[in-house]
Scaffold this motif. Structure first.
Motif, PDB file in Angstrom:
ATOM      1  N   ASN A 354       0.887  -1.147   0.000  1.00 51.04           N
ATOM      2  CA  ASN A 354       0.000   0.000   0.000  1.00 51.04           C
ATOM      3  C   ASN A 354       0.932   1.205   0.000  1.00 51.04           C
ATOM      4  N   LEU A 355       1.105   1.826  -1.173  1.00 49.71           N
ATOM      5  CA  LEU A 355       2.097   2.896  -1.282  1.00 49.71           C
ATOM      6  C   LEU A 355       1.419   4.171  -1.768  1.00 49.71           C
ATOM      7  N   GLU A 356       1.581   5.233  -0.984  1.00 49.79           N
ATOM      8  CA  GLU A 356       1.007   6.520  -1.404  1.00 49.79           C
ATOM      9  C   GLU A 356       2.051   7.249  -2.235  1.00 49.79           C
ATOM     10  N   CYS A 357       1.679   7.688  -3.433  1.00 46.73           N
ATOM     11  CA  CYS A 357       2.660   8.308  -4.323  1.00 46.73           C
ATOM     12  C   CYS A 357       2.306   9.761  -4.600  1.00 46.73           C
ATOM     13  N   TYR A 358       3.305  10.614  -4.497  1.00 42.22           N
ATOM     14  CA  TYR A 358       3.129  12.040  -4.771  1.00 42.22           C
ATOM     15  C   TYR A 358       4.144  12.475  -5.819  1.00 42.22           C
ATOM     16  N   CYS A 359       3.714  13.364  -6.701  1.00 39.65           N
ATOM     17  CA  CYS A 359       4.610  13.921  -7.711  1.00 39.65           C
ATOM     18  C   CYS A 359       4.641  15.425  -7.459  1.00 39.65           C
ATOM     19  N   ASP A 360       5.812  15.966  -7.044  1.00 35.88           N
ATOM     20  CA  ASP A 360       5.894  17.340  -6.546  1.00 35.88           C
ATOM     21  C   ASP A 360       4.807  17.532  -5.490  1.00 35.88           C
ATOM     22  N   ASN A 361       3.880  18.461  -5.710  1.00 39.03           N
ATOM     23  CA  ASN A 361       2.879  18.665  -4.655  1.00 39.03           C
ATOM     24  C   ASN A 361       1.619  17.837  -4.847  1.00 39.03           C
ATOM     25  N   LEU A 414       2.974   5.000 -16.261  1.00 34.48           N
ATOM     26  CA  LEU A 414       3.098   6.411 -16.673  1.00 34.48           C
ATOM     27  C   LEU A 414       4.552   6.712 -17.020  1.00 34.48           C
ATOM     28  N   ILE A 415       4.749   7.759 -17.810  1.00 34.21           N
ATOM     29  CA  ILE A 415       6.099   8.314 -17.972  1.00 34.21           C
ATOM     30  C   ILE A 415       6.004   9.784 -17.587  1.00 34.21           C
ATOM     31  N   LEU A 416       6.815  10.177 -16.599  1.00 35.17           N
ATOM     32  CA  LEU A 416       6.734  11.543 -16.075  1.00 35.17           C
ATOM     33  C   LEU A 416       7.940  12.354 -16.558  1.00 35.17           C
ATOM     34  N   PRO A 417       7.806  13.688 -16.606  1.00 33.63           N
ATOM     35  CA  PRO A 417       8.939  14.485 -17.087  1.00 33.63           C
ATOM     36  C   PRO A 417      10.120  14.432 -16.121  1.00 33.63           C
ATOM     37  N   GLU A 418      11.280  14.777 -16.654  1.00 30.35           N
ATOM     38  CA  GLU A 418      12.513  14.554 -15.887  1.00 30.35           C
ATOM     39  C   GLU A 418      12.668  15.503 -14.707  1.00 30.35           C
ATOM     40  N   HIS A 419      11.909  16.612 -14.661  1.00 23.41           N
ATOM     41  CA  HIS A 419      12.157  17.602 -13.613  1.00 23.41           C
ATOM     42  C   HIS A 419      11.386  17.326 -12.319  1.00 23.41           C
ATOM     43  N   VAL A 420      10.561  16.284 -12.279  1.00 22.49           N
ATOM     44  CA  VAL A 420       9.700  16.111 -11.104  1.00 22.49           C
ATOM     45  C   VAL A 420      10.435  15.399  -9.957  1.00 22.49           C
ATOM     46  N   THR A 421       9.902  15.589  -8.762  1.00 23.14           N
ATOM     47  CA  THR A 421      10.375  14.832  -7.600  1.00 23.14           C
ATOM     48  C   THR A 421       9.237  13.926  -7.164  1.00 23.14           C
ATOM     49  N   LEU A 422       9.559  12.645  -7.025  1.00 25.98           N
ATOM     50  CA  LEU A 422       8.523  11.688  -6.632  1.00 25.98           C
ATOM     51  C   LEU A 422       8.733  11.268  -5.183  1.00 25.98           C
ATOM     52  N   ARG A 423       7.624  11.108  -4.480  1.00 28.24           N
ATOM     53  CA  ARG A 423       7.695  10.627  -3.094  1.00 28.24           C
ATOM     54  C   ARG A 423       6.770   9.425  -2.964  1.00 28.24           C
ATOM     55  N   VAL A 424       7.337   8.321  -2.497  1.00 28.38           N
ATOM     56  CA  VAL A 424       6.522   7.115  -2.307  1.00 28.38           C
ATOM     57  C   VAL A 424       6.548   6.829  -0.811  1.00 28.38           C
ATOM     58  N   GLN A 425       5.383   6.814  -0.204  1.00 29.47           N
ATOM     59  CA  GLN A 425       5.325   6.711   1.258  1.00 29.47           C
ATOM     60  C   GLN A 425       4.519   5.499   1.702  1.00 29.47           C
ATOM     61  N   VAL A 426       5.035   4.821   2.720  1.00 30.13           N
ATOM     62  CA  VAL A 426       4.281   3.708   3.297  1.00 30.13           C
ATOM     63  C   VAL A 426       3.333   4.326   4.329  1.00 30.13           C
ATOM     64  N   PRO A 427       2.028   4.242   4.126  1.00 26.04           N
ATOM     65  CA  PRO A 427       1.116   4.924   5.053  1.00 26.04           C
ATOM     66  C   PRO A 427       1.130   4.282   6.442  1.00 26.04           C
ATOM     67  N   PHE A 428       0.672   5.051   7.424  1.00 23.17           N
ATOM     68  CA  PHE A 428       0.694   4.554   8.807  1.00 23.17           C
ATOM     69  C   PHE A 428      -0.240   3.376   9.000  1.00 23.17           C
ATOM     70  N   ASN A 429      -1.261   3.280   8.173  1.00 21.04           N
ATOM     71  CA  ASN A 429      -2.207   2.170   8.354  1.00 21.04           C
ATOM     72  C   ASN A 429      -1.854   0.971   7.453  1.00 21.04           C
ATOM     73  N   SER A 430      -0.598   0.956   6.913  1.00 23.92           N
ATOM     74  CA  SER A 430      -0.221  -0.145   6.025  1.00 23.92           C
ATOM     75  C   SER A 430      -0.149  -1.453   6.822  1.00 23.92           C
ATOM     76  N   ARG A 431      -0.576  -2.560   6.199  1.00 25.45           N
ATOM     77  CA  ARG A 431      -0.556  -3.841   6.901  1.00 25.45           C
ATOM     78  C   ARG A 431       0.847  -4.425   7.008  1.00 25.45           C
ATOM     79  N   SER A 432       1.747  -3.942   6.138  1.00 23.42           N
ATOM     80  CA  SER A 432       3.087  -4.554   6.131  1.00 23.42           C
ATOM     81  C   SER A 432       4.137  -3.500   5.798  1.00 23.42           C
ATOM     82  N   HIS A 433       5.397  -3.905   5.978  1.00 25.77           N
ATOM     83  CA  HIS A 433       6.501  -3.034   5.555  1.00 25.77           C
ATOM     84  C   HIS A 433       6.628  -3.141   4.042  1.00 25.77           C
ATOM     85  N   ALA A 434       7.380  -2.210   3.463  1.00 28.75           N
ATOM     86  CA  ALA A 434       7.728  -2.346   2.041  1.00 28.75           C
ATOM     87  C   ALA A 434       9.252  -2.429   1.973  1.00 28.75           C
ATOM     88  N   TRP A 435       9.762  -2.832   0.821  1.00 28.78           N
ATOM     89  CA  TRP A 435      11.216  -2.959   0.653  1.00 28.78           C
ATOM     90  C   TRP A 435      11.628  -2.204  -0.597  1.00 28.78           C
TER      91      TRP A 435
END
Ligand code: NAD
Ligand code: ATP
Length: 497
Positions: A354-361, A414-435
């Motif tokens: 369960n991964l929450e993904c953000y691109c810039d804001n 998706l293919i995103l432009p090269e200038h973006v910053t991506l953030r992938v976050q494991v939410p607090f209510n996730s059932r498991s860790h991610a690797w």
């Protein structure tokens, strides 16, 4: 929120209005818990009536549940505020860096202004290098395309002159490398545990030394192997520790790799900043990034050492793991550079990631499935391809966002432009860790609240082309992947009349 009620049948029911965001209001929760407690105190608990005892137990359970919900919400709000603070810190730092770069450009005039911030950073690093290493060969990179004799390349690919928006300049022209002084130092990196690689390596070192008079570096393991064969190889240099590895880019003119794609990835990972040109010889089974045939190494190296050569500038991603436990951004781990991709997956857990993904804001999506691949265009033909991503020419600047086995029918890559910053976050209510793993290596556990932040790195990997960037790419997808291989239909048979 309405207080708890007891209906005529003696059942306890708690009705509550549902606010828009789906959360229960914590204050109302606390007041309803108080109401329940008051009700309990008024109840004749000593009564021997079984129904009333059951009822009071039920009320206690409800009170407990309400308390937990209120506490949970308060802690989620605190965590969200902490994340917002961390995110703002990071944004402020990026803005500060951008301003610094801008003023650096302005202070140094137009020519200097065209240099990247990365080059500036690397020159700072170079200043601490002693003089004896200052004999690295210089070279010039220029943009080359058929019929265009000009060395000039405008960095702004879009022109806004007099209100006319044009994109006459293209960013993906072929890049050509011309030596300005003779290369003197080569590092040879080899795939371990391969007899054919060991034999070729020893032969190549002898040839480069005797015919080309070059200084040669190899890994400590390889030097030890060479010396067990013959003391002749005493002239071969190596390094002792991480600090010396960090300075290799200041000494080495050319990197030669003997192995498959994994050895190219290994070579790239040794250079945490700028990377010298890499000449990848193919001694693996697939060799997507290794266009040079090892049997003809003399001919190839001869022409590469003379130059000019075509170069593919392979972009890398720089990844930061931000720990939830870190008190501020300076406690985060150092950046990890990848040439292919960073993968965030479920590891050995049997639960969906369960991964929450953000691109810039902006919120992108929540990945529920086996995981997510953030890939460079060079990596587009590796794991990302196997997960259904597009194949992209390595010179196209962009970041591929490819889910792994998403549990949703509509999740296309998706293919995103090269200038973006991506953030992938494991939410607090996730059932498991991610690797997270980096070019298939260095697995790091991401606990609930941890995040991976990823953007384009300022240090690409220049790899020498056998023909040119596009021909090499097309040869690789034809020869390596047998792309769109199908018997041609015969002429005889039905046809339009
Ligand atoms: N299901 C999959 O396809 C899968 C799974 C795990 C890892 N990988 C890839 O393996 C890479 C690590 O490579 P390795 O050699 O250290 O491990 P490895 O020895 O397990 O080889 C993986 C294969 O991927 C190929 N490969 C690597 N980079 C490539 C690229 N840019 N384009 C096309 N093919 C490429 C290699 O030639 C090799 O055949 C990872 O970065 C990941 O992309 C792929
Ligand atoms: N110099 C090195 N030191 C340590 N490990 C290395 C080195 N070079 C390569 N490796 C590792 O060895 C593994 C295999 O390397 P590589 O992919 O080059 O060979 P291969 O598997 O025979 O090639 P192919 O995948 O094309 O069949 C990779 O995981 C890579 O990271």
């Amino acid at each position: 929120m309405a207080p708890s009620k007891v209906n005529s049948a003696g059942d306890a029911s708690v009705s509550c209005s549902q606010p828009e965001n789906g959360f229960l209001n914590s204050l109302s929760l606390l007041s309803s818990e108080k109401a329940v407690q008051e009700l309990l105190q008024q109840s004749p608990l000593q009564s021997t009536d079984d129904h009333l005892i059951e009822f009071s137990d039920a009320m206690r359970t409800v009170a407990k549940a309400l308390r937990r919900a209120a506490e949970g919400k308060a802690s989620a709000q605190a965590e969200a505020a902490e994340w917002k603070r961390k995110y703002e810190l990071e944004r402020a730092r990026n803005l500060h860096l951008e301003h610094k770069e801008q003023s650096h450009r302005e202070n140094n005039g137009d020519d200097e202004g065209q240099r990247t911030w990365a080059a500036h950073q690397m020159s700072n690093l170079n200043r601490v290098v002693p003089n004896k290493f200052a004999r690295k060969a210089s070279f010039k990179l220029s943009w080359w395309c058929k019929g265009d004799q000009s060395d000039q390349h405008k960095h702004d690919i879009v022109s806004f002159e007099r209100g006319n928006i044009t994109t006459a300049e293209r960013s993906s022209k072929q890049i050509s490398l011309k030596w300005e002084s003779q290369p003197q130092t080569v590092i040879i990196l080899t795939k371990p545990n391969s007899t054919s690689v060991r034999i070729l390596c020893a032969e190549m070192i002898r040839w480069l030394r005797e015919q080309k008079k070059l200084d040669i570096y190899v890994e400590p393991r390889v030097r030890a192997e060479l010396l067990t064969e013959s003391s002749y190889y005493n002239f071969v240099h190596t390094w002792k520790d991480e600090t010396e590895i960090m300075l290799l880019h200041t000494k080495v003119d050319l990197v030669v790799t003997l192995g498959g794609d994994g050895t190219v990835l290994w070579a790239a990972s040794m250079f945490k900043g700028s990377v010298p040109p890499v000449v990848p010889f193919s001694l693996g089974s697939l060799g997507f990034m290794t266009p040079f045939h090892s049997e003809r190494y003399r001919e190839y190296l001869d022409s590469i050492l003379k130059g000019p050569i075509s170069i593919t500038l392979r972009h890398r991603l720089q990844c930061h793991v931000i720990r939830e436990a870190a008190k501020n951004e300076y406690e985060t781990e150092g950046p990890i550079l990848v040439l292919n991709e960073v993968t965030i997956d479920r590891g050995i857990s049997s639960y969906l990631t369960n991964l929450e993904c953000y691109c810039d804001n902006s919120f992108v999506t929540c990945v529920q499935g086996d995981g997510l691949i953030l890939s460079t265009t060079s990596g587009s033909t590796a794991y990302s391809l196997a997960a259904g991503g597009s194949m992209v020419h390595p010179q196209v600047p962009g970041i591929l966002f490819t889910p792994i086995c998403p549990h949703s029918l509509s999740f296309r890559p998706l293919i995103l432009p090269e200038h973006v910053t991506l953030r992938v976050q494991v939410p607090f209510n996730s059932r498991s860790h991610a690797w997270a793993s980096f070019d298939g290596k260095d697995r790091k556990r991401l606990a609930a609240g941890d995040a991976l932040v990823c953007s384009m790195a300022p240090w690409p990997v220049p790899t020498a082309c056998q023909v040119d960037s596009t021909s090499d790419f097309l040869n690789s997808i034809h020869d390596g992947l047998h792309w769109n291989l199908r018997k041609t239909q015969s002429f005889d048979g039905p046809r339009d009349t």
